[in-house]
Design a protein around this motif. Structure first.
Motif, mmCIF file in Angstrom:
data_model
loop_
_atom_site.group_PDB
_atom_site.id
_atom_site.type_symbol
_atom_site.label_atom_id
_atom_site.label_comp_id
_atom_site.label_asym_id
_atom_site.label_seq_id
_atom_site.Cartn_x
_atom_site.Cartn_y
_atom_site.Cartn_z
ATOM 1 N N ASP A 54 -0.391 0.108 -7.587
ATOM 2 C CA ASP A 54 -0.424 0.764 -6.284
ATOM 3 C C ASP A 54 -1.774 0.556 -5.606
ATOM 4 O O ASP A 54 -1.844 0.275 -4.406
ATOM 5 C CB ASP A 54 -0.119 2.256 -6.440
ATOM 6 N N ALA A 55 -2.862 0.657 -6.371
ATOM 7 C CA ALA A 55 -4.203 0.451 -5.807
ATOM 8 C C ALA A 55 -4.401 -1.005 -5.374
ATOM 9 O O ALA A 55 -4.953 -1.267 -4.298
ATOM 10 C CB ALA A 55 -5.270 0.854 -6.827
ATOM 11 N N ASP A 58 -2.452 -1.548 -2.275
ATOM 12 C CA ASP A 58 -3.109 -0.938 -1.112
ATOM 13 C C ASP A 58 -4.273 -1.784 -0.606
ATOM 14 O O ASP A 58 -4.665 -1.673 0.551
ATOM 15 C CB ASP A 58 -3.601 0.468 -1.468
ATOM 16 N N ARG A 59 -4.808 -2.640 -1.441
ATOM 17 C CA ARG A 59 -5.867 -3.558 -0.997
ATOM 18 C C ARG A 59 -5.248 -4.839 -0.430
ATOM 19 O O ARG A 59 -5.828 -5.482 0.433
ATOM 20 C CB ARG A 59 -6.832 -3.911 -2.137
ATOM 21 N N PRO A 62 -3.602 -2.989 3.242
ATOM 22 C CA PRO A 62 -4.199 -1.656 3.393
ATOM 23 C C PRO A 62 -3.728 -0.945 4.660
ATOM 24 O O PRO A 62 -3.369 -1.573 5.654
ATOM 25 C CB PRO A 62 -5.697 -1.962 3.469
ATOM 26 N N SER A 63 -3.725 0.357 4.596
ATOM 27 C CA SER A 63 -3.464 1.173 5.787
ATOM 28 C C SER A 63 -4.755 1.249 6.594
ATOM 29 O O SER A 63 -5.855 1.199 6.051
ATOM 30 C CB SER A 63 -3.055 2.590 5.385
ATOM 31 N N GLY A 69 0.093 0.756 5.382
ATOM 32 C CA GLY A 69 0.073 -0.367 4.450
ATOM 33 C C GLY A 69 1.101 -0.194 3.345
ATOM 34 O O GLY A 69 2.069 0.561 3.478
ATOM 35 N N ARG A 71 0.914 1.238 0.401
ATOM 36 C CA ARG A 71 1.021 2.572 -0.199
ATOM 37 C C ARG A 71 1.843 3.491 0.687
ATOM 38 O O ARG A 71 2.723 4.210 0.212
ATOM 39 C CB ARG A 71 -0.369 3.154 -0.433
ATOM 40 N N THR A 119 -12.311 2.467 -2.107
ATOM 41 C CA THR A 119 -11.737 1.246 -1.526
ATOM 42 C C THR A 119 -12.768 0.131 -1.356
ATOM 43 O O THR A 119 -12.429 -1.038 -1.521
ATOM 44 C CB THR A 119 -11.049 1.530 -0.188
ATOM 45 N N THR A 146 7.004 -3.635 0.676
ATOM 46 C CA THR A 146 6.591 -3.107 1.972
ATOM 47 C C THR A 146 7.590 -3.442 3.064
ATOM 48 O O THR A 146 7.835 -2.641 3.962
ATOM 49 C CB THR A 146 5.195 -3.657 2.349
#
Length: 189
Positions: A54-55, A58-59, A62-63, A69, A71, A119, A146
């Motif tokens: 998940d991390a 997210d990179r 990204p949101s 994003g 996540r 982040t 996504t």
């Protein structure tokens, strides 16, 4: 002439095999989608693996203040369902991503888990992670999670489609595009 016929035959055979493979995977994709909708917790990823993927996701997507994003889209739920179905063989790639990301976090920041970094620290490690052989699989799963149909576990509330400007409608009315102009009797350029 014989070479041409053989090439055509092999091309047709390859195309038919590809269609057959994709068609055979449709039930597995549908099952992963159904599983993703039904679960309240992850079924195929343990908590540490899910946190790391998940991390990383997210990179990758990204949101920010303008757009959600991976996540926010809930890509990890799609990935979890896929690990229990048609992408089950990719669990090794996810575990490799977690191991390398956590090792890098420990080496560079003395933190045992990549998911626990902020982040900016994660962004600092991403070029090394992106060079790893498993990264293509992780990237594919994050993007698919996504942008998939929301019924398949990811793309919650259609936020992935909003990200790319896709207008999801049940039905479309012609003309669909410039290429339909002649078929609709419109001769204008």
């Amino acid at each position: 002439m014989a070479d041409s016929s053989r090439r055509e035959f092999l091309g047709t055979l390859a195309g038919t095999a590809g269609v057959a493979w994709f068609t055979s995977q449709c039930p597995a994709i549908a099952q992963a989608a159904a599983t993703a909708r039904e679960v309240d917790s992850l079924s195929h990823l343990d908590a540490d693996l899910a946190a790391a993927i998940d991390a990383i996701g997210d990179r990758i997507l990204p949101s920010d203040e303008d757009a959600p994003g991976a996540r926010a889209a809930g890509a990890i739920w799609f990935i979890d369902a896929a690990m229990g179905g048609f992408m089950g063989g990719a669990i090794g790639a996810l575990r490799g991503a977690q191991a390398d990301a956590d090792r890098l976090a420990a080496d560079r920041f003395a933190t045992a888990r990549f998911a626990d970094l902020d982040t900016s620290q994660q962004d600092e490690l991403m070029p090394t992670i992106a060079d790893a052989p498993y990264f293509g699989t992780v990237h594919l799963l994050v993007v698919a999670g996504t942008l998939t149909m929301p019924s398949q576990g990811g793309n919650r509330d259609g936020v992935g489609w909003d990200l790319i400007g896709f207008d999801h409608r049940h039905g479309w009315q012609p003309p669909f595009g410039y290429y339909d102009r002649d078929a609709n009797g419109d001769p204008s350029p």
